[in-house]
Design a protein around this motif. Structure first.
Motif, PDB file in Angstrom:
ATOM      1  N   ALA A  12       0.835  -1.207   0.000  1.00  0.00           N
ATOM      2  CA  ALA A  12       0.000   0.000   0.000  1.00  0.00           C
ATOM      3  C   ALA A  12       0.870   1.258   0.000  1.00  0.00           C
ATOM      4  O   ALA A  12       0.567   2.240  -0.693  1.00  0.00           O
ATOM      5  N   LEU A  13       1.953   1.233   0.769  1.00  0.00           N
ATOM      6  CA  LEU A  13       2.874   2.366   0.794  1.00  0.00           C
ATOM      7  C   LEU A  13       3.499   2.607  -0.570  1.00  0.00           C
ATOM      8  O   LEU A  13       3.658   3.757  -1.006  1.00  0.00           O
ATOM      9  N   GLN A  14       3.860   1.533  -1.249  1.00  0.00           N
ATOM     10  CA  GLN A  14       4.441   1.665  -2.580  1.00  0.00           C
ATOM     11  C   GLN A  14       3.444   2.293  -3.547  1.00  0.00           C
ATOM     12  O   GLN A  14       3.796   3.186  -4.325  1.00  0.00           O
ATOM     13  N   TYR A  15       2.211   1.846  -3.490  1.00  0.00           N
ATOM     14  CA  TYR A  15       1.172   2.429  -4.342  1.00  0.00           C
ATOM     15  C   TYR A  15       0.982   3.912  -4.019  1.00  0.00           C
ATOM     16  O   TYR A  15       0.854   4.750  -4.914  1.00  0.00           O
ATOM     17  N   PHE A  52      -5.183  -0.214   2.169  1.00  0.00           N
ATOM     18  CA  PHE A  52      -5.198   0.367   3.517  1.00  0.00           C
ATOM     19  C   PHE A  52      -6.529   0.083   4.225  1.00  0.00           C
ATOM     20  O   PHE A  52      -6.565  -0.081   5.448  1.00  0.00           O
ATOM     21  N   GLU A  53      -7.611   0.029   3.450  1.00  0.00           N
ATOM     22  CA  GLU A  53      -8.917  -0.230   4.057  1.00  0.00           C
ATOM     23  C   GLU A  53      -9.026  -1.642   4.619  1.00  0.00           C
ATOM     24  O   GLU A  53      -9.864  -1.901   5.486  1.00  0.00           O
ATOM     25  N   THR A  54      -8.205  -2.559   4.137  1.00  0.00           N
ATOM     26  CA  THR A  54      -8.227  -3.929   4.668  1.00  0.00           C
ATOM     27  C   THR A  54      -7.406  -4.052   5.955  1.00  0.00           C
ATOM     28  O   THR A  54      -7.493  -5.065   6.643  1.00  0.00           O
ATOM     29  N   ILE A  55      -6.605  -3.018   6.254  1.00  0.00           N
ATOM     30  CA  ILE A  55      -5.766  -3.042   7.468  1.00  0.00           C
ATOM     31  C   ILE A  55      -5.890  -1.699   8.197  1.00  0.00           C
ATOM     32  O   ILE A  55      -4.893  -1.095   8.585  1.00  0.00           O
ATOM     33  N   LYS A  56      -7.115  -1.247   8.374  1.00  0.00           N
ATOM     34  CA  LYS A  56      -7.367   0.087   8.932  1.00  0.00           C
ATOM     35  C   LYS A  56      -6.660   0.333  10.262  1.00  0.00           C
ATOM     36  O   LYS A  56      -6.267   1.462  10.565  1.00  0.00           O
ATOM     37  N   TYR A  57      -6.534  -0.701  11.066  1.00  0.00           N
ATOM     38  CA  TYR A  57      -5.993  -0.515  12.412  1.00  0.00           C
ATOM     39  C   TYR A  57      -4.542  -0.981  12.523  1.00  0.00           C
ATOM     40  O   TYR A  57      -4.025  -1.162  13.633  1.00  0.00           O
ATOM     41  N   TYR A  58      -3.888  -1.127  11.375  1.00  0.00           N
ATOM     42  CA  TYR A  58      -2.478  -1.519  11.372  1.00  0.00           C
ATOM     43  C   TYR A  58      -1.603  -0.280  11.203  1.00  0.00           C
ATOM     44  O   TYR A  58      -1.785   0.491  10.251  1.00  0.00           O
ATOM     45  N   GLU A  59      -0.668  -0.088  12.143  1.00  0.00           N
ATOM     46  CA  GLU A  59       0.237   1.054  12.100  1.00  0.00           C
ATOM     47  C   GLU A  59      -0.536   2.364  11.896  1.00  0.00           C
ATOM     48  O   GLU A  59      -1.493   2.626  12.593  1.00  0.00           O
TER      49      GLU A  59
END
Length: 217
Positions: A123-126, A139-146
Motif C-alpha cells: 500500500a505504501l508503494q502504491y 489500507f482499508e483492509t488493514i485500517k488498524y495496522y500502524e
C-alpha cells in the motif's frame, strides 16, 4: 456325530477361519497404512520446518484427514505464498503480489500478522507512486495496522484535490473556447480554489457586453 453334522461343523469352521484371516489381514494393513502415513507426515513436517513449503503442501495434501494434515496443508500453502509475495515486492511486481496475498486463507496468527505487514508495504508503494485508488483499497483492509488511517485520510484529501484540479482544467478549457456558461458552472463549484473567482468575474464582464446574454439578466 453324524456325517452330515460333521461336514456342517467343518464348513462353519472354514468360514470362521476365513473371517479370522480377513480380520488379521485388515488389521495388519491398517497398521501398515498408519505407519506409512506417519512416515510421510514426518517427511512433510521436515519439508515445512526447512522452509520447503511447496513440497510440504504437496505431501500434506496427499495425507487427507490424517492427523492435522489438512490444517498443515493450508498453513504450508500460506507460508509459500508469503515468501512469494516478498519476492514479488523485491521485483516491484506489486499487482501480482496483491493477487497472491488474496490467496492466503489460513487463520494462523503468524500468517495474519505477516500478511498485514506485506499489505501495508505494498500500500505504501502504491501511495508513493500516486496510485491512490489501489493504495486506498489495501489500507482499508488493514485500517488498524500502524498508521493506515492517517494514509487513508491523506488519500481522501489528495483525491479531492485531484478532482478539483481536473475540474479547474476543464473549466479553463471551456473559458478559452468561449463556452462561458459551462465554464461558469464549473468555476462556481471551485470558489476558493486557485483563481476561480477571477474567471467568474471575467465571465460576467465578458458576457454582459451583450445585454441579451442570459448571464446578465
Amino acid at each position: 456325530m453324524k456325517k452330515n453334522d460333521f461336514l456342517f461343523v467343518r464348513k462353519i469352521g472354514k468360514y470362521f477361519l476365513c473371517l479370522v484371516v480377513l480380520f488379521l489381514v485388515s488389521f495388519c494393513l491398517g497398521i501398515l497404512v498408519r505407519d506409512v502415513n506417519r512416515y510421510n507426515y514426518n517427511i512433510a513436517m521436515q519439508c515445512y520446518n526447512s522452509g520447503n513449503y511447496d513440497k510440504a503442501f504437496e505431501l500434506f495434501s496427499e495425507l487427507g484427514q490424517f492427523s492435522d494434515a489438512e490444517d498443515m496443508s493450508i498453513l504450508s500453502n500460506d507460508m509459500y505464498l508469503l515468501d512469494l509475495v516478498e519476492q514479488n515486492i523485491k521485483e516491484e511486481e506489486y499487482d501480482i503480489a496483491v493477487k497472491n496475498l488474496y490467496e492466503i486463507i489460513g487463520n494462523d496468527n503468524n500468517v495474519i500478522c505477516a500478511k498485514e505487514k506485506l499489505t501495508y508495504d505494498i500500500a505504501l508503494q502504491y501511495f508513493d507512486k500516486g496510485l491512490l485508488e489501489k493504495a486506498k483499497k489495501l489500507f482499508e483492509t488493514i485500517k488498524y495496522y500502524e498508521d493506515s488511517q492517517v494514509y487513508l485520510a491523506q488519500i481522501d484529501v489528495r483525491t479531492i484535490e485531484d478532482k478539483k484540479l481536473e475540474l479547474y482544467i476543464s473549466a479553463k478549457e471551456d473559458f478559452e473556447k468561449g463556452s462561458y456558461s459551462s465554464a461558469l458552472f464549473k468555476f462556481q463549484d471551485l470558489i476558493g480554489y486557485a483563481d476561480s473567482e477571477y474567471y467568474i468575474d471575467s465571465i460576467y464582464l465578458n458576457s454582459c457586453d451583450n445585454e441579451t446574454n442570459i448571464l446578465c439578466r
